[in-house]
Scaffold this motif. Sequence first.
Motif, short mmCIF file in Angstrom:
data_model
loop_
_atom_site.label_atom_id
_atom_site.label_comp_id
_atom_site.label_asym_id
_atom_site.label_seq_id
_atom_site.Cartn_x
_atom_site.Cartn_y
_atom_site.Cartn_z
N UNK A 84 1.00 -1.33 -0.13
CA UNK A 84 -0.10 -0.10 -0.03
C UNK A 84 0.87 1.23 -0.32
N UNK A 85 2.03 1.03 0.62
CA UNK A 85 2.87 2.41 0.35
C UNK A 85 3.53 2.29 -1.06
N UNK A 86 3.65 1.59 -1.66
CA UNK A 86 4.09 1.31 -3.07
C UNK A 86 2.77 2.04 -3.97
N UNK A 87 1.71 1.74 -3.61
CA UNK A 87 0.52 2.23 -4.21
C UNK A 87 0.50 3.63 -4.19
N UNK A 88 0.68 4.18 -2.83
CA UNK A 88 0.63 5.64 -2.65
C UNK A 88 1.81 6.40 -3.62
N UNK A 89 2.83 5.97 -3.73
CA UNK A 89 3.86 6.43 -4.44
C UNK A 89 3.32 6.55 -6.00
N UNK A 90 2.54 5.44 -6.28
CA UNK A 90 1.94 5.28 -7.81
C UNK A 90 1.00 6.30 -8.19
N UNK A 91 -0.13 6.54 -6.89
CA UNK A 91 -0.97 7.14 -6.93
C UNK A 91 -0.53 9.01 -7.25
N UNK A 92 0.66 9.05 -6.56
CA UNK A 92 1.17 10.53 -6.46
C UNK A 92 2.01 10.76 -7.45
N UNK A 93 2.19 9.77 -8.31
CA UNK A 93 3.18 9.89 -9.73
C UNK A 93 4.70 9.86 -9.19
N UNK A 94 4.85 8.94 -8.08
CA UNK A 94 6.35 8.95 -7.64
C UNK A 94 6.85 7.68 -7.87
N UNK A 95 6.13 6.96 -8.56
CA UNK A 95 6.62 5.79 -9.03
C UNK A 95 7.15 5.54 -10.51
N UNK A 96 8.41 6.29 -10.71
CA UNK A 96 8.70 6.58 -12.05
C UNK A 96 8.61 5.57 -13.28
N UNK A 97 9.05 4.14 -12.72
CA UNK A 97 8.77 3.10 -13.47
C UNK A 97 7.55 2.84 -13.95
N UNK A 98 6.59 3.27 -13.37
CA UNK A 98 5.09 3.09 -13.84
C UNK A 98 4.39 4.36 -14.47
N UNK A 99 5.25 5.49 -14.48
CA UNK A 99 4.69 6.74 -15.28
C UNK A 99 3.46 7.30 -14.41
N UNK A 100 2.97 8.30 -15.24
CA UNK A 100 1.82 9.17 -14.57
C UNK A 100 0.76 8.10 -14.37
N UNK A 101 0.03 8.39 -13.14
CA UNK A 101 -0.89 7.35 -12.83
C UNK A 101 -2.29 7.67 -13.63
N UNK A 102 -3.03 6.48 -14.12
CA UNK A 102 -4.08 6.72 -14.95
C UNK A 102 -4.98 5.63 -14.42
N UNK A 103 -4.91 5.02 -13.25
CA UNK A 103 -5.75 3.76 -12.99
C UNK A 103 -5.01 2.46 -13.40
N UNK A 104 -5.48 1.40 -13.29
CA UNK A 104 -5.07 0.06 -13.78
C UNK A 104 -5.41 0.05 -15.27
N UNK A 105 -4.29 -0.22 -15.96
CA UNK A 105 -4.19 -0.29 -17.57
C UNK A 105 -5.03 -1.66 -17.77
N UNK A 106 -4.81 -2.75 -17.00
CA UNK A 106 -5.42 -3.94 -17.16
C UNK A 106 -7.07 -3.88 -16.75
N UNK A 107 -7.42 -3.11 -15.96
CA UNK A 107 -8.74 -2.83 -15.38
C UNK A 107 -9.45 -2.09 -16.74
N UNK A 108 -8.80 -1.01 -17.01
CA UNK A 108 -9.10 0.09 -17.92
C UNK A 108 -9.31 -0.88 -19.33
N UNK A 109 -8.43 -1.51 -19.71
CA UNK A 109 -8.51 -2.36 -20.83
C UNK A 109 -9.59 -3.25 -21.28
#
Length: 182
Positions: A84-109
Motif C-alpha cells: 500500500x505504500x507502493x500504491x501511494x507512490x504510484x497514485x502520487x506519480x512518484x513511481x517513475x517506472x510506472x509513469x503518470x497514474x491513470x488507474x489500472x491499465x488492465x482493468x481499463x483495457x
Amino acid sequence: MSKKRQLLVDTALDLFYHQGVNNIGINEILKVSGVAKRTLYSHFESKDALLLAALEQRHNNFIDWLAKELKGADSQQQVIDQVFGGLEKWFTNQAEQLGRFRGCFFINTSAEFSDIESDVVKYCRFHKAEVKALISRHLLSKNHNLLDAICIMKEGAITTAYMTGQGVEVSRKSAEILKSIQ
C-alpha cells in the motif's frame, strides 16, 4: 527486439494507457511514433496484437516494480505496508517506472472489451493472477483469506484513486484494516 518495434509498443502503451484503447487508432500510433504503416504491420498483424504487446510490456514493468516494492518484506505487516505504500507512490506519480497514474491499465483495457474470452481480456486476467502470486510469495502465512483481502483492497484502492483522487487515504485505511485482521 528491433528499435522500431519497441517504439511502436512504447507509443501504443502510452497512448492506450492515457487515452483508452478504443479512442486510439492505428493512424494515431503511426503519427506519434513516426513509423510507417508497412513497418507496423511487419511487426503486428492487428491492433489487438499491438495491444497485447503493450499489455505484456506494462505487465513486466508492473511486476518488476512491485517486486522491488516488496523486497525485504519479512512480516505480514511489512508486506501490507509495502504494497500500500507502493500504491501511494504510484497514485502520487512518484513511481517513475510506472509513469503518470491513470488507474489500472488492465482493468481499463478489459472494460473496453465485451468478449471476456478474448485474448486481451485473458491477458488482463493473467496479469492479475501474477500480481496475486507475487504478493503470495512474500506473505509468511498462507492464509488465503488475507491474500484475497489484500488483493481486493489493492484493486479497490487503485480504482478509488483513479475515480476520486483519494487513493492515498484509501490506501492507508486499507493497510490499517488489513493489519488488524491478520
